[in-house]
Scaffold this motif. Structure first.
Motif, PDB file in Angstrom:
ATOM      1  N   GLU A  92       0.769  -1.322   0.016  1.00 59.74           N
ATOM      2  CA  GLU A  92       0.028   0.115   0.053  1.00 59.74           C
ATOM      3  C   GLU A  92       1.024   1.253  -0.020  1.00 59.74           C
ATOM      4  O   GLU A  92       0.758   2.337  -0.586  1.00 59.74           O
ATOM      5  CB  GLU A  92      -0.894   0.067   1.208  1.00 59.74           C
ATOM      6  CG  GLU A  92      -1.994  -1.018   1.186  1.00 59.74           C
ATOM      7  CD  GLU A  92      -3.118  -1.049   0.133  1.00 59.74           C
ATOM      8  OE1 GLU A  92      -3.095   0.471  -0.115  1.00 59.74           O
ATOM      9  OE2 GLU A  92      -3.932  -1.635   0.136  1.00 59.74           O
ATOM     10  N   GLU A  93       2.011   1.424   0.709  1.00 62.16           N
ATOM     11  CA  GLU A  93       2.927   2.368   0.996  1.00 62.16           C
ATOM     12  C   GLU A  93       3.631   2.631  -0.487  1.00 62.16           C
ATOM     13  O   GLU A  93       3.586   3.572  -1.023  1.00 62.16           O
ATOM     14  CB  GLU A  93       4.038   2.049   1.935  1.00 62.16           C
ATOM     15  CG  GLU A  93       4.750   3.267   2.213  1.00 62.16           C
ATOM     16  CD  GLU A  93       5.814   3.100   3.480  1.00 62.16           C
ATOM     17  OE1 GLU A  93       6.781   3.839   3.571  1.00 62.16           O
ATOM     18  OE2 GLU A  93       5.473   1.904   3.950  1.00 62.16           O
ATOM     19  N   GLY A  94       4.013   1.585  -1.249  1.00 61.69           N
ATOM     20  CA  GLY A  94       4.514   1.666  -2.472  1.00 61.69           C
ATOM     21  C   GLY A  94       3.543   2.111  -3.598  1.00 61.69           C
ATOM     22  O   GLY A  94       3.882   2.826  -4.435  1.00 61.69           O
ATOM     23  N   LEU A  95       2.387   1.760  -3.304  1.00 60.20           N
ATOM     24  CA  LEU A  95       1.291   2.042  -4.399  1.00 60.20           C
ATOM     25  C   LEU A  95       0.852   3.384  -4.501  1.00 60.20           C
ATOM     26  O   LEU A  95       0.177   4.194  -5.268  1.00 60.20           O
ATOM     27  CB  LEU A  95       0.102   1.420  -4.157  1.00 60.20           C
ATOM     28  CG  LEU A  95       0.303  -0.383  -4.841  1.00 60.20           C
ATOM     29  CD1 LEU A  95      -1.002  -1.308  -4.387  1.00 60.20           C
ATOM     30  CD2 LEU A  95       0.641  -0.393  -6.355  1.00 60.20           C
ATOM     31  N   GLN A  96       1.133   4.106  -3.167  1.00 59.18           N
ATOM     32  CA  GLN A  96       0.885   5.651  -3.041  1.00 59.18           C
ATOM     33  C   GLN A  96       1.747   6.450  -4.013  1.00 59.18           C
ATOM     34  O   GLN A  96       1.543   7.563  -4.206  1.00 59.18           O
ATOM     35  CB  GLN A  96       0.936   5.784  -1.768  1.00 59.18           C
ATOM     36  CG  GLN A  96      -0.437   5.272  -0.762  1.00 59.18           C
ATOM     37  CD  GLN A  96      -0.235   5.548   0.777  1.00 59.18           C
ATOM     38  OE1 GLN A  96       0.541   6.695   1.026  1.00 59.18           O
ATOM     39  NE2 GLN A  96      -1.259   5.273   1.454  1.00 59.18           N
ATOM     40  N   ILE A  97       3.052   5.672  -4.059  1.00 55.74           N
ATOM     41  CA  ILE A  97       3.998   6.512  -4.777  1.00 55.74           C
ATOM     42  C   ILE A  97       3.779   6.157  -6.382  1.00 55.74           C
ATOM     43  O   ILE A  97       3.965   7.073  -7.196  1.00 55.74           O
ATOM     44  CB  ILE A  97       5.513   5.882  -4.524  1.00 55.74           C
ATOM     45  CG1 ILE A  97       5.719   6.253  -2.575  1.00 55.74           C
ATOM     46  CG2 ILE A  97       6.592   6.598  -5.116  1.00 55.74           C
ATOM     47  CD1 ILE A  97       6.916   5.407  -2.209  1.00 55.74           C
ATOM     48  N   ASP A  98       3.658   4.997  -6.772  1.00 53.86           N
ATOM     49  CA  ASP A  98       3.243   4.712  -8.139  1.00 53.86           C
ATOM     50  C   ASP A  98       2.108   3.417  -7.980  1.00 53.86           C
ATOM     51  O   ASP A  98       2.305   2.312  -7.785  1.00 53.86           O
ATOM     52  CB  ASP A  98       4.466   4.027  -8.804  1.00 53.86           C
ATOM     53  CG  ASP A  98       4.238   3.640 -10.213  1.00 53.86           C
ATOM     54  OD1 ASP A  98       3.132   3.989 -10.695  1.00 53.86           O
ATOM     55  OD2 ASP A  98       5.159   3.279 -10.995  1.00 53.86           O
ATOM     56  N   SER A  99       0.843   4.111  -8.541  1.00 62.99           N
ATOM     57  CA  SER A  99      -0.222   3.216  -8.304  1.00 62.99           C
ATOM     58  C   SER A  99      -0.275   2.124  -9.390  1.00 62.99           C
ATOM     59  O   SER A  99      -1.039   1.118  -9.178  1.00 62.99           O
ATOM     60  CB  SER A  99      -1.572   3.944  -8.380  1.00 62.99           C
ATOM     61  OG  SER A  99      -1.456   4.868  -9.697  1.00 62.99           O
ATOM     62  N   ARG A 100       0.615   2.152 -10.255  1.00 60.96           N
ATOM     63  CA  ARG A 100       0.560   1.377 -11.776  1.00 60.96           C
ATOM     64  C   ARG A 100       1.768   0.418 -11.428  1.00 60.96           C
ATOM     65  O   ARG A 100       2.189  -0.425 -12.366  1.00 60.96           O
ATOM     66  CB  ARG A 100       0.682   2.014 -12.834  1.00 60.96           C
ATOM     67  CG  ARG A 100      -0.528   2.763 -12.986  1.00 60.96           C
ATOM     68  CD  ARG A 100      -0.406   3.774 -14.419  1.00 60.96           C
ATOM     69  NE  ARG A 100       0.570   4.557 -14.229  1.00 60.96           N
ATOM     70  CZ  ARG A 100       1.097   5.270 -15.345  1.00 60.96           C
ATOM     71  NH1 ARG A 100       0.276   5.466 -16.354  1.00 60.96           N
ATOM     72  NH2 ARG A 100       1.898   6.416 -15.209  1.00 60.96           N
TER      73      ARG A 100
END
Length: 302
Positions: A92-100
């Protein structure tokens, strides 16, 4: 650069050592230190040292919270350690940076699925034919290697069902906090979770995938490529360590030859694998603590 060359050659032990040497230079460049920590984590990961890899990416993320490679590696470590809730949080933390980011999206779905399966498995009470078949195959693998496993049923009525739950073809259940299991690799070799205990400092190390044909000295070289923060006296050098395993039934200790493989140690006539996790005690040679600790016990030395 040297670490990267070793990594390309899949010589992950030397890669860890090279990245560690770079970090010891204390260049005070957070960008470079972030890369060194993340790269060392990747090398640790390929060696099966998931806990060490996770420690590295945690430090890398402190230096650069948006470093996506560190976050992806951290999520992967939590997946291997079967900490699915933590893996989801890192995704979730990483997807906030790059959702794709494809790796994070796929890992997030897989972690959700495995977390749910784990919850269902904990509530399952019917250990029927499929479990029994896998249990027998798991026992056969141990018998072939002359490895003795200790199962500890909670009571007589549950002895059979608990025993079958304890062993499966997928692995032998470990009571460790990580929930890691021994597993069979594509070449037919067992990879074990191994617990290292350091009584002098009340510390532990946990190697999730210790290949049965790997030597203890090889793991020590990697684990202590950089001295741990609790070793203030800088004594825990691979050449300065003694290893032992405990025969709990007789309350005796047996010294372990660091040049021996894990399989050689597990095949010792007095080694009994408890809770699916081989355990080894680590001491500094001739230290006052080790002399006092060992003086109270019967010790079988090499």
């Amino acid at each position: 650069n040297e670490g990267n060359e070793y990594f390309k050659e899949k010589d992950y032990g030397r890669a860890v050592a090279a990245y560690s040497e770079g970090l010891r230079k204390k260049c005070e460049d957070p960008e470079l230190d972030t890369v060194l920590l993340t790269n060392r984590a990747a090398a640790h990961f390929h060696l099966g040292n998931y806990r060490s890899a996770l420690n590295d990416v945690i430090q890398a993320k402190k230096l650069k919270p948006t470093h996506l490679k560190a976050i992806i590696r951290g999520a992967l470590c939590h997946m291997e350690l079967r900490n699915f809730s933590e893996a989801i949080a890192w995704c979730e933390e990483g997807l906030q940076i790059d959702s794709r980011e494809k790796k994070l999206v796929e890992m997030r779905v897989k972690a959700d699925k495995l977390k749910l399966e784990g919850t269902l498995l904990e509530t399952q009470t019917d250990f029927s034919t499929p479990w029994q078949g896998r249990a027998v195959m798991g026992i056969d693998l141990l018998c072939e290697r002359n490895i003795k496993l200790v199962l500890e049923p909670s009571n007589e009525e549950e002895e059979i069902s608990d025993g079958l739950a304890e062993i499966s073809l997928d692995g032998f259940h470990s009571d460790s906090a990580t929930g890691a299991k021994v597993h069979l690799d594509p070449d037919g070799n067992l990879n074990w979770p191994v617990l290292f205990l350091y009584p002098e400092h009340e510390q532990t190390d946990f190697t999730v995938a210790f290949h049965e044909n790997s030597r203890f000295i090889d793991h020590l070289m990697v684990m202590f490529a950089e001295l741990p923060p609790w070793d203030l006296e800088r004594k825990y050098l691979p050449s300065n360590l003694e290893l032992y395993f405990e025969d709990e039934e007789r309350e005796e200790l047996y010294e372990v030859n660091p040049e021996h493989t894990l399989l050689q140690v597990l095949q010792h006539e007095r080694y009994f694998v408890k809770a699916g996790t081989p355990t080894v005690l680590v001491f500094v040679k001739h230290s006052p603590f080790s002399k006092k600790y060992l003086s109270d016990k019967k010790v079988h030395r090499l």
